[in-house]
Motif scaffolding. Structure first.
Motif, PDB file in Angstrom:
ATOM      1  N   ARG A  51       0.834  -1.206   0.000  1.00 43.02           N
ATOM      2  CA  ARG A  51       0.000   0.000   0.000  1.00 43.02           C
ATOM      3  C   ARG A  51       0.872   1.263   0.000  1.00 43.02           C
ATOM      4  O   ARG A  51       0.612   2.231  -0.731  1.00 43.02           O
ATOM      5  CB  ARG A  51      -0.918  -0.011   1.228  1.00 43.02           C
ATOM      6  N   GLU A  52       1.924   1.258   0.833  1.00 48.48           N
ATOM      7  CA  GLU A  52       2.811   2.420   0.902  1.00 48.48           C
ATOM      8  C   GLU A  52       3.574   2.609  -0.407  1.00 48.48           C
ATOM      9  O   GLU A  52       3.774   3.747  -0.863  1.00 48.48           O
ATOM     10  CB  GLU A  52       3.791   2.263   2.072  1.00 48.48           C
ATOM     11  N   LYS A  55       1.304   4.198  -2.975  1.00 55.77           N
ATOM     12  CA  LYS A  55       1.119   5.630  -2.707  1.00 55.77           C
ATOM     13  C   LYS A  55       2.298   6.428  -3.258  1.00 55.77           C
ATOM     14  O   LYS A  55       2.127   7.492  -3.853  1.00 55.77           O
ATOM     15  CB  LYS A  55       0.976   5.871  -1.207  1.00 55.77           C
ATOM     16  N   THR A  56       3.504   5.900  -3.047  1.00 54.66           N
ATOM     17  CA  THR A  56       4.696   6.581  -3.545  1.00 54.66           C
ATOM     18  C   THR A  56       4.698   6.619  -5.070  1.00 54.66           C
ATOM     19  O   THR A  56       5.008   7.643  -5.681  1.00 54.66           O
ATOM     20  CB  THR A  56       5.968   5.870  -3.043  1.00 54.66           C
ATOM     21  N   MET A  65      -4.562   6.267  -8.507  1.00 52.58           N
ATOM     22  CA  MET A  65      -5.420   5.723  -7.455  1.00 52.58           C
ATOM     23  C   MET A  65      -6.811   6.329  -7.598  1.00 52.58           C
ATOM     24  O   MET A  65      -6.968   7.551  -7.631  1.00 52.58           O
ATOM     25  CB  MET A  65      -4.842   6.036  -6.070  1.00 52.58           C
TER      26      MET A  65
END
Length: 219
Positions: A51-52, A55-56, A65
């Protein structure tokens, strides 16, 4: 005070680089859905680092997204190509010109060119070409200019990956790379900058004619 970037945890970095590599080498294609549970299983991690990482990647423009569609690899079209390559055309030749004027070492560019020539597959060649361009602009003497070009580097690579998949043009671009490097090593800053500008512009014209036409209309 200057803020210090927060380090990315090692597992997140591992997943981040893995997904990025798959996108930029065409293993994950534009519009393809990126499902957290599937990626977590493939990389042998929990969903949190996935997930991280996503996001990056959204922040760098490689993925999108959406509340309704979830996460997908960014689509590449003429508008995106024009935006990304317009930034490159404005900044990259100037950065190279400054690097040559400074007498900066371009050994990293020479090494990247050698790796690209020796590459045995598309992934190796793509990564080496990215490093070649970065090695030309990074020693420009202005860290902010280098970071600005770094910010569009991944998006430019995505555009290139899509274009190469449709119409491979490695040999032509390799020849242009050699000409650019020769001029830079000879100390011809203006000539190298002009050759680099022509190299970037001609790629857009070949791969995304509509983007090139719109660019010309704005001049």
């Amino acid at each position: 005070m200057t803020s210090v970037p927060t380090p990315i945890p090692s597992r997140t970095q591992y997943v981040l680089e893995g997904i990025k590599h798959r996108i930029l080498t065409g293993q994950l294609t534009p519009g393809q859905a990126l499902v957290e549970t599937e990626l977590a299983a493939q990389f042998g991690v929990s969903k949190t680092p996935v997930r991280e990482a996503l996001k990056t990647l959204a922040g760098t423009g490689l993925v999108v997204m959406s509340q309704y569609k979830g996460v997908t690899v960014r689509m590449v079209d003429a508008d995106m190509a024009r935006e990304v390559y317009d930034v490159r055309l404005l900044l990259e030749p100037e950065a190279l010109k400054r690097a040559v004027h400074r007498g900066a070492s371009l050994e990293a560019a020479r090494d990247a060119l050698t790796r690209a020539d020796a590459a045995t597959d598309t992934a190796e060649r793509s990564l080496a070409n990215r490093e070649f361009h970065r090695a030309l602009y990074l020693p420009c003497g202005n860290p902010l200019l280098g970071r600005m070009l770094d910010e569009v580097r991944d998006q430019a690579a995505l555009v290139s990956a899509v274009a190469w998949a449709a119409s491979p043009s490695w040999e032509r671009e390799a020849g242009e790379h050699r000409d650019i490097l020769r001029l830079a090593l000879d100390g011809d800053a203006d000539g190298a900058a002009r050759a680099l500008h022509a190299h970037i512009a001609s790629f857009v014209q070949r791969a995304f004619p509509q983007a090139a036409l719109e660019q010309e209309g704005q001049e």
